[in-house]
Enzyme design. Structure first.
Site, PDB file in Angstrom:
ATOM      1  N   ASP A 233       0.841  -1.196   0.000  1.00  0.00           N
ATOM      2  CA  ASP A 233       0.000   0.000   0.000  1.00  0.00           C
ATOM      3  C   ASP A 233       0.882   1.254   0.000  1.00  0.00           C
ATOM      4  O   ASP A 233       1.749   1.391   0.863  1.00  0.00           O
ATOM      5  CB  ASP A 233      -0.879  -0.034   1.258  1.00  0.00           C
ATOM      6  CG  ASP A 233      -1.957   1.034   1.285  1.00  0.00           C
ATOM      7  OD1 ASP A 233      -1.752   2.123   0.735  1.00  0.00           O
ATOM      8  OD2 ASP A 233      -3.012   0.777   1.899  1.00  0.00           O
ATOM      9  N   GLY A 259      -1.649  -4.434  -3.059  1.00  0.00           N
ATOM     10  CA  GLY A 259      -1.662  -3.016  -2.759  1.00  0.00           C
ATOM     11  C   GLY A 259      -2.798  -2.582  -1.860  1.00  0.00           C
ATOM     12  O   GLY A 259      -3.302  -3.360  -1.038  1.00  0.00           O
ATOM     13  N   HIS A 260      -3.214  -1.335  -2.040  1.00  0.00           N
ATOM     14  CA  HIS A 260      -4.202  -0.692  -1.175  1.00  0.00           C
ATOM     15  C   HIS A 260      -5.549  -1.417  -1.214  1.00  0.00           C
ATOM     16  O   HIS A 260      -6.124  -1.742  -0.176  1.00  0.00           O
ATOM     17  CB  HIS A 260      -4.354   0.755  -1.648  1.00  0.00           C
ATOM     18  CG  HIS A 260      -5.221   1.626  -0.809  1.00  0.00           C
ATOM     19  ND1 HIS A 260      -4.947   1.906   0.511  1.00  0.00           N
ATOM     20  CD2 HIS A 260      -6.361   2.313  -1.111  1.00  0.00           C
ATOM     21  CE1 HIS A 260      -5.876   2.733   1.002  1.00  0.00           C
ATOM     22  NE2 HIS A 260      -6.746   2.985   0.026  1.00  0.00           N
ATOM     23  N   PHE A 261      -6.050  -1.695  -2.410  1.00  0.00           N
ATOM     24  CA  PHE A 261      -7.338  -2.365  -2.566  1.00  0.00           C
ATOM     25  C   PHE A 261      -7.129  -3.879  -2.589  1.00  0.00           C
ATOM     26  O   PHE A 261      -7.288  -4.535  -3.622  1.00  0.00           O
ATOM     27  CB  PHE A 261      -8.028  -1.885  -3.839  1.00  0.00           C
ATOM     28  CG  PHE A 261      -8.695  -0.548  -3.692  1.00  0.00           C
ATOM     29  CD1 PHE A 261      -9.939  -0.437  -3.109  1.00  0.00           C
ATOM     30  CD2 PHE A 261      -8.061   0.608  -4.129  1.00  0.00           C
ATOM     31  CE1 PHE A 261     -10.553   0.805  -2.958  1.00  0.00           C
ATOM     32  CE2 PHE A 261      -8.666   1.850  -4.000  1.00  0.00           C
ATOM     33  CZ  PHE A 261      -9.927   1.952  -3.408  1.00  0.00           C
TER      34      PHE A 261
END
Length: 280
Positions: A233, A259-261
């Site tokens: 992230d 990552g973030h999602f």
């Protein structure tokens, strides 16, 4: 497959859209999304959990299909979602918090601690060490909310900025469906939504100011907690996941190579971890 229902309820003059699935007699999970998305981000997770949990996933005010907030602050978002839980009769639930959903959900915990059965934090930060250098421009905006600093944040609202959040840190961006970012771009580009989001960027400083209160709540109540994190992230570092153990020593921490999602690539792994940690 368990059916989902798609509902709208009026909360003090603000229409709140939400997804609901599962048997209401089962333990409830309240899923709170983040920026710039909506309850659509849970589309893959809900079917994987609805046989075991009663799931409710609202769109926050100003996001997705929900109406616009009267005040573009995190306090107001939490107030509306707190009223939402009252109106639909959620008296005891575990929180799934992601990104903006974390400061909203943790405000609910401060206000009504007896309702919180546990916490799943998926890249939902509550510690200073979890904030990357990617927050430096926003910190400048907090210190000096000038028009120039406000305008500098608009890049995060652009199609490129939104797609970056979905794809950064993913080994093969081709595995990320374009539907999520496309829908977020559509919702974000509606008239007036940009100003709501820029106001929330500025008000995010209020969440950092509340970190000590959130941490004190963790220490006092020691909820069952799973921190499951996309380790790549660009905004919320793995140190933010590990920090939960400082206040909840038996917290479960899982880092995923994404990552973030994280739900875009690891919904199955996240669902399995929730079923494991929150098994009765």
């Amino acid at each position: 497959m368990t059916k989902q229902a798609f509902r709208t309820v009026d909360i003090d003059g603000i229409e709140i859209f939400y997804r609901e699935a599962g048997d209401p007699s089962n333990p409830t999970l309240l899923l709170l999304h983040g920026f710039p998305t909506s309850s659509h981000m849970f589309r893959d997770l809900i079917p994987l959990l609805a046989d075991r949990f009663h799931i409710v996933a609202p769109d926050l005010p100003g996001f997705g299909r929900s109406g616009r907030p009267r005040h573009n602050t995190f306090d107001h978002l939490a107030e509306v979602i707190g009223r939402f839980t009252d109106v639909i009769g959620l008296n005891h639930y575990a929180l799934y918090v992601f990104d903006y959903g974390a400061p909203v959900g943790f405000r609910l915990a401060l206000a009504q601690p007896g309702r919180i059965a546990g916490i799943i934090s998926q890249n939902g930060n509550a510690y200073e060490e979890g904030l990357s250098q990617g927050w430096d421009a926003l910190r400048a905006y907090w210190r000096d909310p000038s028009e120039a600093n406000r305008e500098a944040q608009r890049a995060m609202l652009s199609p490129e900025g939104i797609r970056f959040q979905y794809e950064h840190g993913v080994a093969d961006p081709g595995t990320v469906s374009p539907d999520g970012s496309a829908l977020d771009i559509f919702y974000t580009q509606r008239p007036g939504i940009d100003e709501i989001q820029l106001d929330l960027f500025r008000d995010y400083a209020s969440n950092v100011a509340l970190y000590p209160a959130f941490q004190a709540w963790f220490r006092e109540h020691r909820p069952r907690l799973l921190a499951i994190w996309g380790a790549n992230d660009p905004f919320f570092l793995p140190a933010g996941a590990e920090a939960y153990r400082r206040d909840i020593p038996d917290a479960q921490v899982r880092l995923l190579d994404t990552g973030h999602f994280a739900l875009e690539t690891h919904a199955g792994e996240i669902a399995a971890a929730i079923r494991e940690v929150f098994a009765e």
